[in-house]
Design an enzyme around this catalytic site. Structure first.
Site, PDB file in Angstrom:
ATOM      1  N   CYS A  54      -4.329   3.490  -4.843  1.00 54.50           N
ATOM      2  CA  CYS A  54      -4.426   2.329  -5.743  1.00 54.50           C
ATOM      3  C   CYS A  54      -3.350   2.392  -6.824  1.00 54.50           C
ATOM      4  O   CYS A  54      -3.285   3.366  -7.591  1.00 54.50           O
ATOM      5  CB  CYS A  54      -5.812   2.317  -6.391  1.00 54.50           C
ATOM      6  SG  CYS A  54      -5.953   1.218  -7.811  1.00 54.50           S
ATOM      7  N   TYR A 208       0.875  -7.988  -4.441  1.00 57.41           N
ATOM      8  CA  TYR A 208      -0.392  -8.395  -3.805  1.00 57.41           C
ATOM      9  C   TYR A 208      -0.395  -9.891  -3.529  1.00 57.41           C
ATOM     10  O   TYR A 208      -0.914 -10.346  -2.509  1.00 57.41           O
ATOM     11  CB  TYR A 208      -1.567  -7.999  -4.705  1.00 57.41           C
ATOM     12  CG  TYR A 208      -1.922  -6.533  -4.611  1.00 57.41           C
ATOM     13  CD1 TYR A 208      -1.208  -5.587  -5.334  1.00 57.41           C
ATOM     14  CD2 TYR A 208      -2.942  -6.095  -3.780  1.00 57.41           C
ATOM     15  CE1 TYR A 208      -1.519  -4.238  -5.233  1.00 57.41           C
ATOM     16  CE2 TYR A 208      -3.258  -4.747  -3.683  1.00 57.41           C
ATOM     17  CZ  TYR A 208      -2.540  -3.822  -4.408  1.00 57.41           C
ATOM     18  OH  TYR A 208      -2.843  -2.487  -4.297  1.00 57.41           O
TER      19      TYR A 208
HETATM   20  N1  LIG Z   1      -7.369  -4.725 -13.491  1.00 56.23           N
HETATM   21  C1  LIG Z   1      -7.815  -3.549 -12.871  1.00 56.23           C
HETATM   22  C2  LIG Z   1      -7.653  -3.701 -11.348  1.00 56.23           C
HETATM   23  C3  LIG Z   1      -8.282  -2.569 -10.593  1.00 56.23           C
HETATM   24  C4  LIG Z   1      -8.352  -2.899  -9.104  1.00 56.23           C
HETATM   25  O1  LIG Z   1      -8.199  -4.053  -8.690  1.00 56.23           O
HETATM   26  N2  LIG Z   1      -8.607  -1.861  -8.281  1.00 56.23           N
HETATM   27  C5  LIG Z   1      -8.759  -2.082  -6.858  1.00 56.23           C
HETATM   28  C6  LIG Z   1      -8.139  -0.967  -6.071  1.00 56.23           C
HETATM   29  S1  LIG Z   1      -6.409  -1.106  -5.926  1.00 56.23           S
HETATM   30  C7  LIG Z   1     -10.249  -2.096  -6.522  1.00 56.23           C
HETATM   31  O2  LIG Z   1     -10.949  -1.139  -6.738  1.00 56.23           O
HETATM   32  N3  LIG Z   1     -10.678  -3.217  -5.941  1.00 56.23           N
HETATM   33  C8  LIG Z   1     -12.009  -3.268  -5.464  1.00 56.23           C
HETATM   34  C9  LIG Z   1     -12.802  -4.318  -6.093  1.00 56.23           C
HETATM   35  O3  LIG Z   1     -12.400  -4.820  -7.125  1.00 56.23           O
HETATM   36  O4  LIG Z   1     -13.851  -4.584  -5.522  1.00 56.23           O
HETATM   37  C10 LIG Z   1      -6.981  -2.375 -13.364  1.00 56.23           C
HETATM   38  O5  LIG Z   1      -5.774  -2.552 -13.538  1.00 56.23           O
HETATM   39  O6  LIG Z   1      -7.561  -1.311 -13.551  1.00 56.23           O
END
Ligand SMILES: N[C@@H](CCC(=O)N[C@@H](CS)C(=O)NCC(=O)O)C(=O)O
Length: 340
Positions: A54, A208
């Site tokens: 990530c 993305y």
């Molecule tokens: N805005 C958050 C974004 C975090 C994010 O989107 N993480 C992803 C992994 S790359 C995730 O866990 N997505 C799963 C979900 O949101 O269900 C940050 O920058 O910490």
């Protein structure tokens, strides 16, 4: 920082935009800060839950590493592929699975851990959120082991608070050895803020927008914006400055690195960003090698996890092995002279 375009996407008409095929990233719900209220800055009290594939987690692991906080802040690493459709808890959930075999290597991934942070040996990240009555499920999470609560799950804020409280959080670095990622200089902060917004919108999240959108026009616009910004940043570095704002490594460099680290070996293929390699931007390539060579950076992520995570499920479980020319990655990052 809430509503700040350098931190999160504008949510206006998000559901219509998603229905039209645009990838729109959601907003993190836990926005407490270390050093305020129930969360005093203390060494050994806080814990990170991350995935090494990530790019948002990569911001937090980079900050932890370059600020010398590996002892002050403990960390757990989930398996790079989320649960599949036949999992009893449902699909797309981050799982602590250190014994799972990665299809790309045919072995377990040594960096993966169990949940050692909550003291409850949980299987899923989702369960950490459920304990607080939340439906969220994302990583990274900054967690307070003392009162068993989530502090924050927004990487832009996590890295800023680690920088601000590095000393009290237990950094082993001091004085000139510890970088100051967001120096208290109004002009420099304005420059960093402007770079953060450009890089978040067109590069970090732009990748993305290109790779996960199912609308040709949205993809094309994101593709153009991505490579336009790479050209702007390459020109910015062409005066010989080592880092984006000059002689100092700052938050702007840290936030650009996770995307460029993934570009040639992953995003070029997975996100359809095949207009060029970073190797084709000589000043950016040398910057990428320079940052990769800084203390703690190489160990703050892993291309094995990135390849497994980005290709593992969506590409018939077959993970592309390349590129190997001019050299395999990440070995190529030790060779600034490879720039074309
Ligand atoms: N805005 C958050 C974004 C975090 C994010 O989107 N993480 C992803 C992994 S790359 C995730 O866990 N997505 C799963 C979900 O949101 O269900 C940050 O920058 O910490």
């Amino acid at each position: 920082m809430t509503g700040d375009r350098s931190v999160q996407e504008d949510q206006a008409n998000a559901s219509e935009r998603r229905a039209r095929g645009e990838f729109v990233r959601g907003v993190s719900g836990f926005r407490n800060a270390v050093g305020e209220g129930d969360f005093p800055a203390q060494p050994g009290r806080y814990h990170l839950f991350v995935a090494f594939n990530c790019p948002w987690c990569h911001r937090a692991t980079l900050a932890r590493a370059v600020l010398g906080l590996q002892g002050g802040i403990s960390m757990d690493v989930v398996f790079p592929n989320r649960t599949s459709g036949d999992d009893p808890a449902g699909p797309n959930l981050w799982e602590f699975a250190p014994n799972r075999i990665a299809t790309s290597t045919g072995t377990t991934l040594p960096e993966c851990t169990r949940d050692t942070g909550t003291g409850r040996d949980l299987r899923l990240v989702k369960q950490i959120y459920q304990a607080e009555g939340s439906e969220e499920q994302s990583v990274p999470i900054l967690y307070d082991k003392t009162n068993g609560r989530i502090v924050n799950n927004e990487s832009a804020e996590i890295l800023r608070m680690l920088d601000r409280h590095a000393g009290p959080l237990g950094s082993v670095l001091a004085g000139p050895d510890r970088p100051c990622l967001y120096p208290d200089d109004p002009d420099l902060r304005a420059e960093i803020d402007a770079l953060n917004e450009l890089i978040y919108v067109t590069i970090n999240n732009g990748a993305y927008k290109a790779g996960f959108s199912s609308d040709q026009a949205v993809y094309a616009a994101a593709y153009e914006a991505y490579f336009d910004t790479l050209a702007v940043l390459d020109a910015r570095l062409s005066d010989g400055r080592p880092f984006l704002t000059g002689d100092r490594f700052t938050e702007a460099d840290l936030r650009l690195f996770p995307t460029l680290y993934r570009h040639d070996p992953v995003y070029y293929l997975r996100m359809k960003l095949n207009g060029a390699k970073i190797l084709d931007f000589p000043h950016l390539w040398r910057w990428l090698c320079r940052v990769h060579g800084l203390p703690g950076v190489a160990g703050s992520s892993s291309l094995d996890h990135c390849r497994q995570g980005y290709f593992g499920r969506s590409w018939n479980n077959v993970v592309p092995r390349g590129p190997f020319k001019p050299m395999p990655y990440p070995q190529a990052y030790a060779h600034p002279g490879l720039a074309r």
